[in-house]
Design a protein around this motif. Structure first.
Motif, mmCIF file in Angstrom:
data_model
loop_
_atom_site.group_PDB
_atom_site.id
_atom_site.type_symbol
_atom_site.label_atom_id
_atom_site.label_comp_id
_atom_site.label_asym_id
_atom_site.label_seq_id
_atom_site.Cartn_x
_atom_site.Cartn_y
_atom_site.Cartn_z
ATOM 1 N N VAL A 167 0.867 -1.179 0.000
ATOM 2 C CA VAL A 167 0.000 0.000 0.000
ATOM 3 C C VAL A 167 0.903 1.229 0.000
ATOM 4 O O VAL A 167 1.787 1.360 0.857
ATOM 5 N N ASP A 193 -6.338 3.079 2.675
ATOM 6 C CA ASP A 193 -6.426 1.646 2.952
ATOM 7 C C ASP A 193 -7.337 0.973 1.918
ATOM 8 O O ASP A 193 -8.444 1.454 1.657
ATOM 9 N N PRO A 194 -6.879 -0.137 1.310
ATOM 10 C CA PRO A 194 -7.719 -0.840 0.329
ATOM 11 C C PRO A 194 -8.987 -1.400 0.976
ATOM 12 O O PRO A 194 -8.939 -1.970 2.058
ATOM 13 N N ASN A 199 -5.887 -5.461 6.476
ATOM 14 C CA ASN A 199 -4.507 -4.996 6.349
ATOM 15 C C ASN A 199 -3.888 -4.744 7.721
ATOM 16 O O ASN A 199 -4.533 -4.215 8.631
ATOM 17 N N CYS A 257 3.606 -3.833 4.769
ATOM 18 C CA CYS A 257 2.359 -4.574 4.899
ATOM 19 C C CYS A 257 2.709 -5.974 5.388
ATOM 20 O O CYS A 257 3.383 -6.739 4.687
#
Length: 309
Positions: A167, A193-194, A199, A257
């Motif tokens: 990320v 943040d996806p 995550n 990550c």
């Protein structure tokens, strides 16, 4: 109970005195955990002085002599292993030592270490220097899962780590904190943040090329798919000039990550009374089997460097 000592290049652990590691949060107590080992060391010394004074007061009114027996203990294997999306697997093997021994921690040579990914690719790591082992053919790929096996004296230790997708950091901002000679700047990391993906993050701060010992971890439990701002707080009154951020400094932030097992390791480290290389019941939660200390982290990362205005 024996107390074992060990130090890591990446983690500054004081083993002869158990330190309290309380999470610090700036705006979101539920998510961000910050460990400032240098500050804790200062506070621990104050506590030790207080306890020493209290002990002298007690002893002055009591003639009973207490003999503290620090028993020796078998050394414990410490495994520090990492694999990134930009470098091959690196493993460091060493042993703990007893409380009354010098802080020289033996490297472990002659181990057999193997690495396998979820596609069946297999490699035996090469010892490149005493206690240091490296892979050369298997590379880190986000989305893959890796199994690391370490065999020492016919005993095998196994850990599994999955490499998340990276990320990117959007921006890094700075806030002036402290006063007078303790004035510094606090970096804050902003990223998106996806959505729909669990995550876990670890942020590493590098000031003028020097990696700091503080550890910052974050999970998106309450911030899935949102813009996240993570303040990387360090105590401006710690007295250590190396962790001060001043105008003109080059500050690099690495957003790692990590998977849940590695996050749990650092979280348990922050909550334990022991340390990564302690053999006490307060050991951090290792992802290695068979009682080894340490961790194996397959992580992806993105970095951003800015000059402080």
């Amino acid at each position: 109970m024996p107390i074992l000592l060990h130090f890591s290049k990446t983690l500054m652990i004081l083993q002869k005195h158990k330190l309290s590691r309380q999470p610090f949060s700036a705006g979101y107590l539920h998510s961000l955990t910050i460990l400032n080992f240098k500050t804790m060391k200062k506070y621990s010394l104050k506590i030790i002085m207080l306890l020493t004074s209290f002990g002298i007061l007690i002893l002055s009114s009591c003639e009973k002599v207490i003999d503290v027996n620090l028993n020796s203990s078998d050394p414990k294997l410490v495994i520090e292993a990492k694999m990134t999306d930009s470098a091959n697997c690196q493993v460091k093997l060493s042993e703990t030592v007893n409380f009354d021994e010098t802080n020289t921690f033996p490297e472990i040579s002659g181990a057999v270490i193997t690495l396998r990914d979820n596609y069946g690719n297999f490699e035996t790591l090469t010892e490149t220097s005493a206690g240091i082992y490296s892979s050369f053919s298997i590379i880190g790929i986000p989305g893959n899962t890796y199994t690391l096996k370490v065999t020492v004296d016919e005993k095998t230790y196994t850990a599994i780590s999955s490499m998340p997708y990276p990320v990117a950091i959007d921006t890094i901002t700075f806030t002036s904190i402290g006063a007078l000679s303790h004035k510094t700047n606090m970096a804050s990391v902003e990223l998106l943040d996806p959505m729909g993906i669990k995550n876990y993050y670890r942020f590493v701060e590098i000031i003028n090329g020097q990696t700091q010992n503080n550890i910052f971890i974050f999970e998106d439990r309450f911030d899935d798919g949102k813009s996240i701002t993570a303040p990387l707080f360090t105590d401006p009154g710690s007295g250590d000039a190396s962790n001060k951020i001043l105008s003109g400094d080059a500050v690099e932030i690495m957003a790692q990550c990590i998977d849940k097992s590695v996050y749990d390791y650092f979280l348990s480290l922050s909550q334990s009374g022991g340390g990564m290389h302690s053999s006490t019941p307060a050991n951090p939660k290792s992802n290695f089997s068979n009682g080894a200390l340490g961790y194996f982290s397959a992580y992806s990362s993105k970095s951003k460097t800015v000059v402080v205005p």
